[in-house]
Motif scaffolding. Structure first.
Motif, mmCIF file in Angstrom:
data_model
loop_
_atom_site.group_PDB
_atom_site.id
_atom_site.type_symbol
_atom_site.label_atom_id
_atom_site.label_comp_id
_atom_site.label_asym_id
_atom_site.label_seq_id
_atom_site.Cartn_x
_atom_site.Cartn_y
_atom_site.Cartn_z
ATOM 1 N N GLU A 7 0.845 -1.181 0.000
ATOM 2 C CA GLU A 7 0.000 0.000 0.000
ATOM 3 C C GLU A 7 0.886 1.238 0.000
ATOM 4 O O GLU A 7 1.995 1.214 0.517
ATOM 5 C CB GLU A 7 -0.905 0.024 1.233
ATOM 6 C CG GLU A 7 -1.881 -1.106 1.289
ATOM 7 C CD GLU A 7 -2.575 -1.196 2.632
ATOM 8 O OE1 GLU A 7 -2.044 -0.657 3.608
ATOM 9 O OE2 GLU A 7 -3.641 -1.812 2.687
ATOM 10 N N ILE A 15 -3.583 3.831 0.281
ATOM 11 C CA ILE A 15 -4.256 3.539 -0.988
ATOM 12 C C ILE A 15 -3.511 2.419 -1.690
ATOM 13 O O ILE A 15 -2.336 2.161 -1.427
ATOM 14 C CB ILE A 15 -4.352 4.770 -1.904
ATOM 15 C CG1 ILE A 15 -2.968 5.259 -2.312
ATOM 16 C CG2 ILE A 15 -5.152 5.871 -1.287
ATOM 17 C CD1 ILE A 15 -2.990 6.289 -3.412
ATOM 18 N N THR A 16 -4.227 1.766 -2.577
ATOM 19 C CA THR A 16 -3.620 0.703 -3.354
ATOM 20 C C THR A 16 -2.673 1.295 -4.396
ATOM 21 O O THR A 16 -2.920 2.386 -4.908
ATOM 22 C CB THR A 16 -4.709 -0.157 -4.010
ATOM 23 O OG1 THR A 16 -4.083 -1.155 -4.803
ATOM 24 C CG2 THR A 16 -5.619 0.661 -4.883
ATOM 25 N N ILE A 19 -3.967 2.711 -8.102
ATOM 26 C CA ILE A 19 -4.568 4.006 -8.432
ATOM 27 C C ILE A 19 -3.553 4.963 -9.062
ATOM 28 O O ILE A 19 -3.797 5.481 -10.155
ATOM 29 C CB ILE A 19 -5.253 4.610 -7.189
ATOM 30 C CG1 ILE A 19 -6.437 3.721 -6.791
ATOM 31 C CG2 ILE A 19 -5.717 6.030 -7.458
ATOM 32 C CD1 ILE A 19 -7.064 4.092 -5.476
#
Length: 71
Positions: A7, A15-16, A19
């Protein structure tokens, strides 16, 4: 244990990595499409949407290999 992060952290928000990778690949392929149109190379392409997706996938593989290491 995988030495690469699973992450990305921006402050307290996780967030991943998909993105930013998708966003960067989209904008790079958009710039490539604009460059192809300006150099008039896009007239040799039959299916513009498929070529755009292929270029985007190419950029995603490069970003994954050299920067974020999602897989």
């Amino acid at each position: 244990m995988n030495p690469y992060p699973h992450e990305l952290q921006f402050g307290d928000v996780y967030i991943t990595p998909w993105i930013p990778m998708l966003a960067l690949a989209f904008f790079l392929s958009l710039l490539t499409a604009i460059l192809f149109n300006r150099l008039r190379l896009s007239r040799w392409v039959v299916a513009h949407a498929y070529v755009f997706l292929a270029i985007m996938l190419f950029y995603m593989v490069l970003i994954d290999h050299f920067w974020i290491k999602v897989f």
